[in-house]
Every structure is written in C-alpha cells, then in structure tokens.
Design an enzyme around this catalytic site. Structure first.
Site, PDB file in Angstrom:
ATOM      1  N   GLU A 122       3.578 -10.267   7.187  1.00 40.26           N
ATOM      2  CA  GLU A 122       4.557 -10.054   6.123  1.00 40.26           C
ATOM      3  C   GLU A 122       5.594  -9.044   6.600  1.00 40.26           C
ATOM      4  O   GLU A 122       5.227  -7.989   7.110  1.00 40.26           O
ATOM      5  CB  GLU A 122       3.882  -9.531   4.843  1.00 40.26           C
ATOM      6  CG  GLU A 122       4.852  -9.484   3.678  1.00 40.26           C
ATOM      7  CD  GLU A 122       4.205  -9.027   2.365  1.00 40.26           C
ATOM      8  OE1 GLU A 122       4.933  -8.860   1.383  1.00 40.26           O
ATOM      9  OE2 GLU A 122       2.982  -8.828   2.336  1.00 40.26           O
ATOM     10  N   GLY A 254       0.606   0.549   4.549  1.00 43.11           N
ATOM     11  CA  GLY A 254      -0.700   1.028   4.117  1.00 43.11           C
ATOM     12  C   GLY A 254      -1.786  -0.002   4.335  1.00 43.11           C
ATOM     13  O   GLY A 254      -2.860   0.303   4.846  1.00 43.11           O
ATOM     14  N   ALA A 255      -1.503  -1.246   3.951  1.00 45.50           N
ATOM     15  CA  ALA A 255      -2.498  -2.309   4.090  1.00 45.50           C
ATOM     16  C   ALA A 255      -1.810  -3.638   3.827  1.00 45.50           C
ATOM     17  O   ALA A 255      -0.669  -3.694   3.369  1.00 45.50           O
ATOM     18  CB  ALA A 255      -3.660  -2.105   3.121  1.00 45.50           C
ATOM     19  N   MET A 256      -2.539  -4.725   4.115  1.00 45.23           N
ATOM     20  CA  MET A 256      -1.988  -6.067   3.951  1.00 45.23           C
ATOM     21  C   MET A 256      -3.042  -6.987   3.363  1.00 45.23           C
ATOM     22  O   MET A 256      -4.174  -7.043   3.826  1.00 45.23           O
ATOM     23  CB  MET A 256      -1.515  -6.594   5.312  1.00 45.23           C
ATOM     24  CG  MET A 256      -0.924  -7.989   5.257  1.00 45.23           C
ATOM     25  SD  MET A 256       0.510  -8.072   4.161  1.00 45.23           S
ATOM     26  CE  MET A 256       0.429  -9.792   3.646  1.00 45.23           C
ATOM     27  N   GLU A 257      -2.631  -7.759   2.352  1.00 50.15           N
ATOM     28  CA  GLU A 257      -3.550  -8.539   1.520  1.00 50.15           C
ATOM     29  C   GLU A 257      -3.885  -9.912   2.070  1.00 50.15           C
ATOM     30  O   GLU A 257      -4.238 -10.814   1.301  1.00 50.15           O
ATOM     31  CB  GLU A 257      -2.947  -8.706   0.121  1.00 50.15           C
ATOM     32  CG  GLU A 257      -1.713  -9.613   0.028  1.00 50.15           C
ATOM     33  CD  GLU A 257      -0.387  -8.889   0.136  1.00 50.15           C
ATOM     34  OE1 GLU A 257       0.641  -9.446  -0.298  1.00 50.15           O
ATOM     35  OE2 GLU A 257      -0.374  -7.753   0.658  1.00 50.15           O
ATOM     36  N   HIS A 290      -5.347  -2.380  -4.916  1.00 50.92           N
ATOM     37  CA  HIS A 290      -4.058  -3.077  -4.850  1.00 50.92           C
ATOM     38  C   HIS A 290      -4.166  -4.336  -3.986  1.00 50.92           C
ATOM     39  O   HIS A 290      -3.752  -5.425  -4.405  1.00 50.92           O
ATOM     40  CB  HIS A 290      -3.000  -2.128  -4.281  1.00 50.92           C
ATOM     41  CG  HIS A 290      -1.641  -2.736  -4.140  1.00 50.92           C
ATOM     42  ND1 HIS A 290      -0.670  -2.608  -5.105  1.00 50.92           N
ATOM     43  CD2 HIS A 290      -1.088  -3.488  -3.151  1.00 50.92           C
ATOM     44  CE1 HIS A 290       0.417  -3.256  -4.724  1.00 50.92           C
ATOM     45  NE2 HIS A 290       0.194  -3.795  -3.530  1.00 50.92           N
ATOM     46  N   GLU A 291      -4.706  -4.171  -2.791  1.00 48.39           N
ATOM     47  CA  GLU A 291      -4.772  -5.322  -1.887  1.00 48.39           C
ATOM     48  C   GLU A 291      -5.745  -6.386  -2.412  1.00 48.39           C
ATOM     49  O   GLU A 291      -5.483  -7.586  -2.289  1.00 48.39           O
ATOM     50  CB  GLU A 291      -5.175  -4.879  -0.481  1.00 48.39           C
ATOM     51  CG  GLU A 291      -4.286  -3.806   0.131  1.00 48.39           C
ATOM     52  CD  GLU A 291      -2.811  -4.151   0.122  1.00 48.39           C
ATOM     53  OE1 GLU A 291      -2.465  -5.350   0.173  1.00 48.39           O
ATOM     54  OE2 GLU A 291      -1.992  -3.228   0.056  1.00 48.39           O
ATOM     55  N   HIS A 294      -4.150  -8.453  -5.148  1.00 50.62           N
ATOM     56  CA  HIS A 294      -3.203  -9.438  -4.637  1.00 50.62           C
ATOM     57  C   HIS A 294      -3.844 -10.819  -4.480  1.00 50.62           C
ATOM     58  O   HIS A 294      -3.113 -11.819  -4.392  1.00 50.62           O
ATOM     59  CB  HIS A 294      -2.667  -8.995  -3.273  1.00 50.62           C
ATOM     60  CG  HIS A 294      -1.364  -8.253  -3.332  1.00 50.62           C
ATOM     61  ND1 HIS A 294      -0.291  -8.673  -4.078  1.00 50.62           N
ATOM     62  CD2 HIS A 294      -0.950  -7.121  -2.702  1.00 50.62           C
ATOM     63  CE1 HIS A 294       0.713  -7.841  -3.915  1.00 50.62           C
ATOM     64  NE2 HIS A 294       0.349  -6.888  -3.084  1.00 50.62           N
ATOM     65  N   GLU A 313       4.617  -7.701  -5.993  1.00 50.36           N
ATOM     66  CA  GLU A 313       4.372  -6.277  -5.766  1.00 50.36           C
ATOM     67  C   GLU A 313       4.460  -5.449  -7.039  1.00 50.36           C
ATOM     68  O   GLU A 313       3.632  -4.580  -7.283  1.00 50.36           O
ATOM     69  CB  GLU A 313       5.327  -5.738  -4.700  1.00 50.36           C
ATOM     70  CG  GLU A 313       5.115  -6.338  -3.318  1.00 50.36           C
ATOM     71  CD  GLU A 313       3.719  -6.084  -2.761  1.00 50.36           C
ATOM     72  OE1 GLU A 313       2.982  -5.223  -3.290  1.00 50.36           O
ATOM     73  OE2 GLU A 313       3.355  -6.761  -1.778  1.00 50.36           O
TER      74      GLU A 313
END
Length: 850
Positions: A122, A254-257, A290-291, A294, A313
C-alpha cells in the site's frame, strides 16, 4: 527535479479498468538480489468499462518473458508499466520478472530487513513486484507459492501446501493488490488461538526474530481482545483459518492490514515492562486493533480508488478509538484525540498542505496518508454517529456490510447506507469530505425575559484551491449549568447548518453558564469570549469531562499568552483551579495528570499568529517554563500526596488503572524536579523496575540539565535493544535546551548506532528535532539547515519518509521575516536537488507555494 511537470491525477477522471481479474497465481523464487516472480493471471473483459487498453503497472522490474494463452508476446514496456494487445475474450496472462529486494531501500514492494524478506504494497508497491493492474478496484483471489531456503514462508490467506524449501498459500477472499503480503525469514512464532462466536477455531501467530520472544504476550492478548470486541460491537467475525502478525524492524509506517498476514513495525507490536512504556503499550493495543478491524473496513470492503482512502482509514480510526475507550478511559482517550488533532491536523488544515478528507487530486498518493484523511476522517464518522444516534448508526453499519461486502466502494456508497437507514438527506453533511479547512464557530449569548439564547456563527477560511466555503452540518453538544454548578439542562446536540443560527432555552430561573462543544462534538475551533472567572467555574463544576479539561486548558493558554504579550505573572485563578482538581481523589489519576499538561509551543505560536502577532519561539518556551515552575511551587505541599497516590501495589500491568497512577506520578515527579534539582528523579531512576518509571526519571534529569551518568548507564544497559535505543536517541533531542538542540541532534547523527536508513531511528533523531519547537526554530537557522541536509540525503534512499518529514516546514509563514527567509532558503535547496523524488518534490512545492 525528476519530473519537470509531474502528472496530476483527478478524482473526476476515474474510469474502471477495462478488464476483470478472476484469479492470480504467483510463484516466488527468492534470492537476495535476483528474486524471480512468475505470474499467471486470468483476465476477462470488463463489460462496464468504456475503455479497454490493457495496461499493467510495473516499476523497477526486469521482464524475462511474457505470454498470452501460452503464446509469447512482446509488450511495449516503459518505466511505468507495459501495454500489449489482448483478445476480446477471457485470457491467461503469464509473465516472469526479476527484482532486487536486497537493494530496495525505499521499503515498498518486496524488500529485505535484517535478512528477512517482507513486503509493503500500500499504496502502489505491488507494481514493484510484478506487472499488474495495481489499483484498489481490481480485486481477485490469490494463490502464492514461495520457494526458498528460509524456515518460515508466509503469505495471505490459509496454508494450502508445503514441503522442504517451499510453501503455498491460498486466499479465498478477493482483494486488491495493495493487500498482498509475503514474509520469509528465520522467525519464531508466539502462538495463540481464538474461537469465533460461531464456534470456528482460528490459529493465531505473532512471528518475531530470535531474541524477541519475550515481547509478544501483550500483542497476542490485544489481538484476542480486538477480535472479541469486533464481534460484540460490530458483529464482525474473522473469516480465515489463521491470522499471522510479523514484526519487522524496517518499516515506513506503523503497520499494514494485509489480509491474514499483518506486517507490523516492530515498535508497534513488541512490548515488555522492562523495554516499553505505558504509552507504548496503549499504542500497540490500538494499532493491533486498528489493523485487525481493517479485515472488514478496508479488506472485505475496500476503496474504489485512492481518493476514497478516508473510507477505510477514517472509519477504522474511529473504530479503534471506540475500542480504546472501552478498554481504558473514554474521557482520557477523547482528550488525547483532541490534543493530537489540534497538534497535527489543524495546522495541516489551515496551511499550504490543506486538503479535503477526500482529496480532489494528487501527484503522489503516499503524500495523502495524513492526519486529515485519518484523524479528521474519523471525526467525520463520529459526527455522523452523533447526528443519527447509536441505534441508527448500528443499523447503517449492518447494511453497509451486507450491501457492499466484496466491493470497492466510494464515500457516496457510505453516505447512502445512512440515508437509506435514517431517511435523512445527508447531502450537506457530505461536504465534510469535500471541503477543506477547519470551521470556526463563534458564540454569542443573550439572556432576557427568562429566555437564554445561544447564537452560533460558522465560517471557514480559504484554503489552497478553495476560496469559497459553504456552511457545514456541525453537531454542537451543549449543556447548561446553574450558579451552584448543577446541570439545569443536560447535554443536547444543536445542529448548526447555516452561517448563523440561534437556539433558545426556556424555563430557566437565572442566566446559566453554557458548556459548549461537549465531548469535542465536532472538529472545529470554538471562539467564545469567556472570562477567566467563568473558565474557573467550568473547571470546578462542569460535568462533561472534556469541557472541564478544556476550561483548564483555556485558562492555561490565556495566562501563557498574557505572559508572552504583556509580561504578566502566572494567573492565580488557573493555579488555584488546577490545585483543586489535583486534590480531587474521585477523579481518574490519568485525568488529573492530563490536567497538568499545557498547550504546546506550536499551539501557542498558532494562537499568537491568529491574533495578529508574530510568534517568538524563545518567548513561548520561556513562558511555558515559567508557568511550569510556578505550578510546581503552587502545588508543592500536595506533591508528597500525589507521589503516594501514584504507588502501585503488585506486579507491573499496562492496564488503565496502573497506567493512570504512573501518569500522575510522572507528572508529580516532573514538578518535584523543578523544586529539588533532580534528587528524587535520581533516586527514582535507581529504583525503577519498568521502562515507564526509568524513562520518566531520566527525562526529568535531562530537563534539569543533569543525568549524564544515568544517560550513559541507560546506554550500557540497553545498547543491544534497538527499540529502547530509539528512545535513548529521541529523548536527548526532546529534552535538550533550545540553543543546544541542533547541536545535540547533529552530534547524534554521527553516533555509531545512528542507522539513518532505518525509519524508526531516523525519526527518533531528525523527527525529534522538528518537534522541539524552540530548538528547531533557533534564529541562526541551524535546525532548518540540519533538517534540509538530511532530507536531501534520505530522499534517494527512502522518498516516503523524506516527504512526510517535509511537513516540519509547513508553518513557515507564521514566523518573523528572518526565520521565513532561512526556511525558504532551505526549502529551495531541497527543491533544487537533482533527481528529487516525486514524493518530496510535491510536498516541497506545495509548502513553498503557500
């Protein structure tokens, strides 16, 4: 510059891709500098498309071969992708490419981090892996085979086969390419298990490098809590047999879903009491939530194009804020969110980088992963929920999931489910997605003949590309207090929809004191001419926790502005009100700690600028230091009791109760250090048995210009822990005196442990420099020059991180002419750098164009 005339992409020009993808099969033959990727993709014409050019994105790829239905073809290849003639019927596209993950320092696509292969796709990273229609509205199932000699080989979905030197994964849920993930490395799993509400068992794994096994337990529990919460609150079950998280050291965000395989910056998932602060634990809990959330709001339902980024988001940020509020303290969370929004999004919304929650155009989409899209986007969801009510919101979300599961959607799709559920016309409300800028709501009051009238005016200042602004729908939550502090009218939401509206309240015996914008009911700037006596009354009596805090914040800001402009003494009403709040043992310790916070230097600079004054960073810093010293002296008799209240019985736990006590204790220690020169802080450092207490004590010592021995001891103790060393680097810049800040940052960039290619370490030093307001804005421009030096150096290596760091200059026109000229010179130096990336070029040009 690399692009003399960079291409601008417009929302209005959207057209669907000319072909649909039925299935994707990928085979990876891993090699550090010569990974081969073979793709087999089933395409068919999209009958809804008006144009059918077969263009596949591809960047930094070496094409080895290509075929259609088994027949070799020779595509027209550019540095952006390829085109080729294809049949007007379903067909199979096959290609083999070679890529170099070992030299991929941009951390997009497939790259390497400490010997581990990992991906970040992403927004547009998949095109650096193979040729593909790399856009979010093209969705397909994926089957991935990984060939390599590393012990752990992971991808999206469920495992569908493995043997010596290979593994296969199949993701049955259609997804866009930006959700693709692959990880291969020498990793250790921290396992877990979750049973869904329908009784299905899900295997959970948190994969880490050897040596990090002791930092996984909290992350695993946070994941389970998130899964349970999403079932209970939103009715969303997990939909695969396995859920994997991998901790990666080199990561831009921070992170990726990624579907079923979340990839996390190690700082956003690894935690232990010895190495992580309470704030780290809370952040990790929120990011994991959060992730995970998603999976439905982003993965099962994704965005049609990147202009709709706020759809996934904004909604998911709102959901993770709900989760944190339920897990911890809702008032404290709301206050923290407002502080963050005002510090990060308000300057963005009122400066050269201003853009709508849903932008109309962009040159580089990576530059729109912003506080406006994320945090303001979440505030828009919160307003919508407040306007329609909890029940209608829940029904609308159920309809959203039912109607759009498996689709790539738009903001119009989102708004329509609320209109269909409630029967309301939300056309005007939808302007929150298209109109940039922060609305200002001005309040006037009238009391006559037993009728109390509130008149509200709204206006939004012009922003880049938008000079004319229309009134928006603003929910203004209001309560009324009587002379004894009792509520004479409980909270009700006033809907401000016009440029000016009046609201009347009858049946009152006397003129009330209004409590306006309760719970920060809208992301606006409230302009209300209120006396300090009225603020002190609200600080003492307001039943809304947010507005009680806001009253104290406003008192603090008023006294600081008068100290700066009029050389006034600290305000007695503020100090007395603060003392009364600190004495109230019925209040949450975390809330009382928040009450001790002051407006930031940047906030005060913005307030001065808005009032027609040129902010002087050193005067702002001096006023804050003076008020903090006065606060310490005013509450000194209470400090021993606060230290006692902050004591925690039993072993360390990162929960809300213990964290709140430690927050109050940390605030008390900071005040005590101003009185005893650091004696208690030195003792606290020696006795600390967790990172929260250790780092608090060290920061107090450094702020007191002491602690050299403790700083050296901290380094010796933690030099082999990369995440703790990020703290060591960042703390020194944050705590440095203004005059010393650029020199401290410069010195740290020469340290043997400063790995500037690692985003976490780079942000720890260079990002901390930009955040140290008075230090960054030293009148000789040393801070500006140092930041520009590093932006120029980092840009060819990691354009994303470079571009985001440029925002440190976005408020340059607030300051005096000399500082403006110094900043303009550094921005121009960056802009004139040969081969500047598109990411950084766009950011600098927008800032300079202010």
């Amino acid at each position: 510059m690399r692009d003399a005339a960079p291409t601008t992409i417009y929302l209005k020009d959207y057209t669907p891709f000319g072909y649909l993808v039925d299935s994707v099969h990928l085979t990876f033959d891993l090699a550090d500098h010569a990974t081969r990727v073979t793709s087999r993709i089933a395409f068919r014409p999209n009958l809804d498309a008006t144009e059918r050019t077969f263009f596949l994105h591809g960047e930094d790829l070496a094409l080895i071969s290509a075929s259609i239905n088994g027949a070799e073809v020779t595509p027209d290849v550019t540095d952006k992708g390829l085109t080729v003639d294809v049949p007007d019927e379903p067909f199979i596209w096959e290609a083999e490419v070679e890529i170099d993950p070992g030299n991929n320092t941009a951390l997009e696509g497939l790259y390497m981090s400490n010997g581990m292969y990992c991906t970040q796709c992403e927004a547009e990273g998949f095109r650096k892996i193979t040729y593909y229609p790399d856009r979010p509205d093209v969705m397909s199932t994926f089957t991935v085979r990984i060939n390599g000699d590393l012990p752990v080989l992971l991808s999206n979905g469920n495992p569908s086969g493995k043997g010596e030197g290979w593994a296969e994964w199949t993701d049955p849920w259609p997804k866009p390419a930006y959700l693709f993930a692959l990880v291969a490395g020498d990793l250790i799993a921290h396992p877990g298990q979750f049973t869904t509400k329908s009784g299905r068992d899900v295997e959970l794994n948190l994969w880490v490098r050897p040596g990090d096994e002791g930092k996984c337990a909290f992350g695993m529990e946070a994941l389970k809590k998130s899964m349970k919460w999403d079932e209970d609150v939103y009715g969303r079950e997990y939909d695969l047999d396995v859920f994997n998280i991998v901790a990666v050291d080199d990561f831009n965000m921070g992170a990726m879903e990624n579907k079923g395989l979340n990839i996390f910056n190690s700082s956003a998932v690894l935690a232990s009491p010895e190495t992580s602060t309470d704030a780290n634990f809370e952040r990790i809990e929120a990011i994991i939530a959060h992730e995970y959330f998603h999976n439905w709001t982003g993965n099962r339902i994704t965005c049609r194009d990147w202009f709709q980024l706020c759809l996934k988001e904004g909604l998911t940020v709102f959901r993770d804020a709900q989760f944190t509020s339920d897990m911890r303290s809702a008032p404290v969370k709301r206050i923290h969110d407002a502080i963050d929004l005002r510090a990060r999004q308000f300057p963005e919304d009122n400066g050269p980088l201003s853009h709508p929650v849903r932008p109309e155009s962009f040159q580089e989409i990576n530059n729109f992963y912003t506080a406006t899209v994320y945090e303001k986007g979440a505030e828009v969801i919160g307003m919508l929920k407040r306007l329609v009510g909890d029940d209608a919101y829940a029904k609308a979300l159920d309809l959203y999931f039912e109607r759009h599961d498996g689709q790539a959607c738009t903001i119009e799709d989102w708004i329509k489910v609320f209109e269909d559920t409630t029967g309301r016309d939300l056309t005007q409300f939808q302007s929150w997605y298209s109109q940039s800028g922060t609305p200002r709501v001005t309040v006037s009051e009238n009391w006559a003949d037993g009728i109390y009238t509130l008149t509200l005016n709204q206006r939004t200042e012009p922003t880049p590309g938008q000079n004319e602004k229309q009134p928006q729908v603003i929910p203004v939550a209001v309560g009324l207090l009587g002379a004894n502090g009792d509520e004479v009218r409980q909270t009700e939401v006033l809907e401000l929809t016009e440029a000016e509206q009046s609201f009347q309240f009858t049946g009152l015996a006397a003129k009330p004191t209004p409590s306006i914008l309760r719970d920060f009911s809208a992301p606006v700037i409230l302009e209300h001419d209120v006396s300090n006596a009225e603020r002190a009354f609200l600080l003492a009596h307001d039943t809304d926790p947010f507005n009680r805090w806001q009253a104290g914040r406003s008192l603090a800001q008023d006294t600081l502005l008068r100290m700066i402009l009029d050389d006034a003494a600290p305000d007695a009403d503020y100090l007395d009100g603060l003392l009364a709040v600190l004495r109230d043992v019925d209040l949450d310790p975390a809330y009382r700690a928040l009450m001790l916070g002051l407006p930031t230097q940047s906030e005060l600079a913005a307030s001065l600028f808005e009032r027609g004054h040129t902010p002087d960073p050193m005067m702002i810093w001096t006023a804050i230091e003076t008020l903090r010293q006065a606060t310490a002296q005013h509450v000194q008799d209470l400090l021993p009791r606060l230290h006692s209240e902050a004591l925690v019985d039993g072993p360390y736990a990162p929960d809300a109760a213990q964290s709140g006590k430690r927050a109050l204790g940390s605030a008390a220690l900071a005040l005590t250090t101003r009185l005893d020169g650091g004696a208690m802080a030195a003792e606290a450092y020696g006795n600390a048995d967790n990172m929260t207490l250790q780092l608090t004590a060290l920061s107090c010592l450094l702020r007191a210009r002491k602690g050299e021995a403790e700083l050296a001891a901290f380094y010796r103790q933690w030099q082999h822990d990369r995440l703790v060393m990020d703290k060591w680097f960042g703390l020194q810049v944050a705590m440095a005196g203004p005059e010393a800040t650029p020199g401290v940052a410069q010195s740290l960039t020469q340290h043997a442990d400063f790995n500037w290619k690692n985003p976490n370490r780079f942000r720890a030093v260079v990002g901390a420099l930009a955040m140290n307001h008075a230090g960054f804005h030293q009148p000789d421009g040393a801070g500006y020059a140092l930041l520009a030096d590093w932006l120029i150096r980092l840009d060819p290596v990691n354009p994303q991180t470079t571009a985001r760091m440029c925002s440190a200059f976005q408020t340059w026109k607030r300051y005096d002419a000399d500082r403006q000229e110094l900043m303009r010179a550094q921005l121009s130096r960056v802009a004139e750098t040969p081969n500047l990336s598109r990411d950084t070029s766009e950011m600098v040009s927008r800032i300079l164009g202010a």
